[in-house]
Design a protein around this motif. Structure first.
Motif, mmCIF file in Angstrom:
data_model
loop_
_atom_site.group_PDB
_atom_site.id
_atom_site.type_symbol
_atom_site.label_atom_id
_atom_site.label_comp_id
_atom_site.label_asym_id
_atom_site.label_seq_id
_atom_site.Cartn_x
_atom_site.Cartn_y
_atom_site.Cartn_z
ATOM 1 N N ARG A 44 5.839 5.264 5.247
ATOM 2 C CA ARG A 44 5.727 5.169 6.121
ATOM 3 C C ARG A 44 7.776 4.675 6.630
ATOM 4 O O ARG A 44 8.303 5.368 7.191
ATOM 5 N N PHE A 45 7.875 4.032 5.538
ATOM 6 C CA PHE A 45 9.238 3.508 5.198
ATOM 7 C C PHE A 45 10.416 4.279 4.176
ATOM 8 O O PHE A 45 11.383 4.781 3.963
ATOM 9 N N SER A 46 9.701 5.902 3.322
ATOM 10 C CA SER A 46 9.674 7.013 2.849
ATOM 11 C C SER A 46 10.635 6.628 1.524
ATOM 12 O O SER A 46 11.769 6.827 1.324
ATOM 13 N N LEU A 101 6.840 -7.773 4.672
ATOM 14 C CA LEU A 101 6.967 -8.098 6.329
ATOM 15 C C LEU A 101 5.673 -6.884 7.322
ATOM 16 O O LEU A 101 4.541 -7.275 7.994
ATOM 17 N N SER A 102 6.054 -5.831 7.010
ATOM 18 C CA SER A 102 5.732 -4.755 8.033
ATOM 19 C C SER A 102 4.063 -4.262 7.369
ATOM 20 O O SER A 102 3.612 -4.393 9.107
ATOM 21 N N GLN A 103 3.740 -4.472 6.840
ATOM 22 C CA GLN A 103 2.721 -4.593 6.005
ATOM 23 C C GLN A 103 1.555 -5.508 6.370
ATOM 24 O O GLN A 103 0.125 -5.061 7.162
ATOM 25 N N SER A 104 2.393 -6.415 6.277
ATOM 26 C CA SER A 104 1.435 -7.790 6.605
ATOM 27 C C SER A 104 1.335 -8.251 7.900
ATOM 28 O O SER A 104 0.044 -8.520 8.256
ATOM 29 N N LEU A 123 15.565 0.971 10.455
ATOM 30 C CA LEU A 123 16.005 1.329 11.697
ATOM 31 C C LEU A 123 14.498 2.495 12.320
ATOM 32 O O LEU A 123 14.921 2.723 13.423
ATOM 33 N N PRO A 124 14.751 3.448 11.442
ATOM 34 C CA PRO A 124 14.049 4.583 12.305
ATOM 35 C C PRO A 124 12.729 4.291 13.135
ATOM 36 O O PRO A 124 11.901 4.718 13.460
ATOM 37 N N LEU A 125 12.018 3.103 12.160
ATOM 38 C CA LEU A 125 10.635 3.197 13.312
ATOM 39 C C LEU A 125 11.038 1.997 13.913
ATOM 40 O O LEU A 125 9.379 1.695 14.919
ATOM 41 N N ILE A 126 11.893 1.511 14.933
ATOM 42 C CA ILE A 126 12.047 1.216 15.609
ATOM 43 C C ILE A 126 12.184 1.468 17.633
ATOM 44 O O ILE A 126 12.400 3.219 17.302
ATOM 45 N N SER A 127 10.963 1.080 18.157
ATOM 46 C CA SER A 127 10.896 2.032 19.552
ATOM 47 C C SER A 127 11.691 1.371 20.203
ATOM 48 O O SER A 127 13.153 -0.263 20.133
ATOM 49 N N THR A 171 1.016 -1.393 0.209
ATOM 50 C CA THR A 171 0.024 -0.405 -0.128
ATOM 51 C C THR A 171 0.818 1.298 -0.207
ATOM 52 O O THR A 171 2.183 1.054 0.462
ATOM 53 N N ASP A 172 0.246 2.423 -0.403
ATOM 54 C CA ASP A 172 0.572 4.150 -0.611
ATOM 55 C C ASP A 172 1.682 3.839 1.292
ATOM 56 O O ASP A 172 2.831 4.646 1.074
ATOM 57 N N ASP A 173 0.108 4.051 2.091
ATOM 58 C CA ASP A 173 0.922 3.551 3.444
ATOM 59 C C ASP A 173 2.216 3.680 3.725
ATOM 60 O O ASP A 173 3.180 3.922 4.303
ATOM 61 N N THR A 174 1.974 2.289 3.719
ATOM 62 C CA THR A 174 3.412 1.123 3.958
ATOM 63 C C THR A 174 4.859 1.676 3.234
ATOM 64 O O THR A 174 5.979 1.933 3.787
ATOM 65 N N LEU A 175 4.596 2.701 1.501
ATOM 66 C CA LEU A 175 5.635 3.124 1.660
ATOM 67 C C LEU A 175 6.345 4.037 1.950
ATOM 68 O O LEU A 175 6.812 5.153 2.088
#
Length: 685
Positions: free
Chosen positions: A193-195, A273-276, A251-255, A187-191
């Motif tokens: 989020r990962f820039s 993987l992140s999306q699913s 890595l920027p999305l890891i808390s 999805t566009d939302d996944t793209l």
């Protein structure tokens, strides 16, 4: 405090501008350019000489305690307060005690990284800073190598020209790009989020590398797609150069609260993987080629790491190797299979990625108690027979018919008469594998690295470059891209120093093939022993243990005993006791049958093959122009045809019969001018 800035080197990339490929200087390029040109030197592995020795984890702990530095024991690193953090940062971090331990020290090498200031250096650098010796008195910190101004300018120029896929003005172009990269279900939302962006002029996806802890752009990876007969082939280009492109994509999305992560070998798989699954996911910067130790501190926070690197056995072997660096007890591996493809392919096929992750196998177990723990690996080898046989040679098809391939964890013993061309052959043998991505370490104790590199470069270019110096830069740039490293040893060395260097290469560069030329020069201090045979047996045993423990193939060159010139060498001709041939998985003998009228005929004999028992002999013909055994001399092949066919060569060449197509060495890699099946038989033991 002290200052040491490490210099980076520019990486040239090729972008299609105004309808043609051009470089930085505006020179026209081919539409199918070779590997990117890089102006930097391949680093050499240092020779470990006495009394200097590698630091151990125990020594690091003792040093920190002696200087009153508190530390925490991690999976692959020790954590300690950082001396490179300014006072204002320390005050801010006192609110969260664990974050004040932001200095990570590698347990194996002693290399350190400060997460807050990005200061890094060797164990000796850290000692100098703690003790205030030498440069330690200077103001500043040891800064992580950053991109040069030219690279930063190139990064910003490309990033500003790239746009998100969903903002492309032409919907058909956007759909074509999604199909080309398999992103139809992403999805566009996944793209977003990962820039991820898209560079229209190069028809490439652009993946950013952000500085940890900030939004500063540090580098880029461009992923292009080329259509092939059997599918799509992806081509990667990184800025800066690959050796310093340490981007854990995602890595920027890891808390800090995340305790589990899935590691992939491609950015596209991380998106799927992140999306699913919604799980934290990271992508390795160089795929299955290597896991740089500089990335280990970023993986320390995770209690469980799942490797899902690909759908072939090479990915499976890489996952097991990487798990050893990260502590196998916390790692799990997704085994390749028909119902467990790459994450992106699984998403496109409608498979449940969460279900596949639940089938991940632990990378560590205390002992094998039943066949149940082995059955999946046995099934993998049975269903992927060719991949289980190892990497196949492209220049030596007859060697593939006998050995089936080059496998990790094996010991190959190679021998041949003096002056028969052992070093020349084994350099091409190793170069063939290196060009296919087998990370190789060369230990040349008999000839200098400069001379060896000259021979290998000639074999790589398949021509004498001293006669075409205008092409040297082009071939040298391509040769420099190979995962090839050289030990700086020369002459007699102790086995301990060599093994330490090999261990360092496996850990830092993920080397999986080591060539030692030759055993007699390894005798070093051991040759002072009155029993040379016992000393040699000890060295052979050390290499055997290293190959098994590190899942690394070791090729060992050994001189033969003195034999009569009219006798062929046998396995028993190997110098020393029978231990070398007993420990070896493969025994190769370069036979040189000398003739009274001139140079003899060379053959390669496989006298032992533990994998499946096939042994045999096949002919070799040396090409003096290219220094190769795989490409027959053009003139000799033509003369032989004239003699054999009584002047009917032209007729045969035009008929397309067997042998006619092998006249041009440039187009017959790995082929003999008169193809003949090797004489094969089954080994009896």
């Amino acid at each position: 405090m002290w200052l040491l800035l490490r210099r980076a080197y520019p990486l040239r990339i090729l972008l299609p501008l105004r309808g043609e490929w051009v470089g930085r200087r505006g020179l026209p390029r081919s539409l199918a350019p070779g590997p990117p040109r890089r102006r930097y030197r391949k680093e050499a592995l240092p020779a470990l000489e006495i009394p200097v020795s590698p630091v151990t984890t125990t020594e690091i702990r003792q040093y920190l305690r002696a200087h009153g530095i508190p530390f925490q024991d991690g999976h692959s690193c020790l954590r300690a307060p950082s001396p490179f953090v300014v006072s204002s940062d320390i005050k801010n971090e006192k609110k969260d005690a664990p974050t004040s331990f932001c200095l990570f020290i590698d347990k194996t090498t002693g290399h350190f990284l400060c997460m807050t200031s990005l200061a890094e250096g060797s164990w000796e650098d850290l000692q100098a800073s703690v003790e205030g010796r030498g440069d330690g008195a200077k103001e500043g910190v040891l800064l992580r190598e950053g991109p040069e101004a030219e690279d930063r300018e190139e990064v910003l120029r490309i990033w500003n020209r790239a746009i998100p896929l969903w903002e492309l003005p032409d919907p058909e172009e956007a759909q074509l790009a999604r199909v080309m990269f398999g992103l139809t279900k992403v999805t566009d939302d996944t793209l977003r989020r990962f820039s991820v962006r898209y560079l229209r002029s190069a028809r490439s996806l652009v993946f950013p590398w952000f500085t940890p802890g900030s939004s500063g752009l540090r580098g880029l990876k461009l992923l292009g797609a080329e259509g092939q007969e059997n599918g799509v082939q992806y081509v990667e280009t990184t800025i800066p150069r690959p050796s310093v492109y340490h981007n854990l994509f995602g890595l920027p999305l890891i808390s800090r609260r995340d305790t589990e992560v899935v590691v992939t070998s491609r950015e596209l798989d991380s998106l799927a993987l992140s999306q699913s699954t919604g799980l934290p996911t990271l992508s390795l910067p160089r795929g299955t080629v290597c896991l740089p130790p500089a990335l280990l501190p970023y993986l320390e926070q995770f209690r469980r790491i799942v490797f899902w690197l690909g759908d072939d056995l090479r990915s499976w072997e890489a996952a097991k190797l990487f798990a050893r660096k990260l502590n196998p007890k916390r790692c799990s591996l997704v085994r390749p299979g028909n119902q467990q493809p790459r994450p992106l392919e699984a998403l496109n096929q409608g498979l449940s990625l969460s279900r596949i992750l639940r089938t991940a196998l632990p990378a560590w177990h205390k002992s094998i108690v039943s066949f149940r723990q082995l059955r999946e690996e046995v099934l993998g080898e049975l269903s992927n027979v060719e991949q289980a046989a190892g990497v196949r040679w492209s220049r030596f098809p007859d060697l593939n018919r006998l050995l089936k391939g080059h496998r990790k964890g094996e010991l190959t013993v190679f021998t041949g008469p003096t002056g028969s061309g052992k070093t020349t052959f084994i350099s091409e043998y190793a170069l063939d594998l290196c060009t296919q991505g087998v990370n190789t370490l060369w230990g040349s104790f008999e000839i200098s690295n400069v001379r060896l590199a000259r021979v290998m470069l000639t074999q790589f270019a398949v021509t004498r470059l001293e006669e075409q110096l205008d092409k040297y830069e082009e071939w040298a740039d391509r040769f420099e891209d190979l995962p090839l490293y050289f030990m700086t040893f020369h002459g007699q060395q102790s086995i301990r120093s060599v093994i330490d260097t090999m261990q360092h290469a496996v850990y830092v560069y993920d080397v999986c093939h080591v060539v030692i030329d030759n055993l007699q020069f390894m005798m070093g201090q051991e040759q002072l022993s009155s029993d040379r045979i016992a000393a040699q047996d000890y060295i052979v045993g050390a290499f055997r243990k290293f190959a098994t423990d590190n899942s690394c193939h070791v090729t060992l060159v050994i001189h033969p005993r003195k034999e009569d010139d009219d006798k062929e060498l046998q396995t028993a001709s190997i110098f020393g006791s029978a231990k070398a041939s007993q420990e070896a998985d493969n025994v190769l003998i370069l036979q040189d049958r000398k003739l009274v009228t001139g140079p003899g005929k060379r053959y390669l004999q496989v006298s032992k093959n533990r994998f499946d028992g096939d042994v045999g002999v096949f002919p070799l013909e040396f090409n003096k122009n290219s220094l190769t055994f795989s490409i027959p001399p053009k003139s000799k092949a033509r003369l032989k045809k004239i003699k054999d066919d009584n002047g009917l060569v032209a007729k045969k060449s035009s008929s397309g019969k067997k042998g006619a197509a092998h006249q041009n060495p440039e187009t017959c890699l790995g082929q003999d001018p008169n193809p003949a099946q090797p004489n094969t038989s089954k080994s009896s033991g």
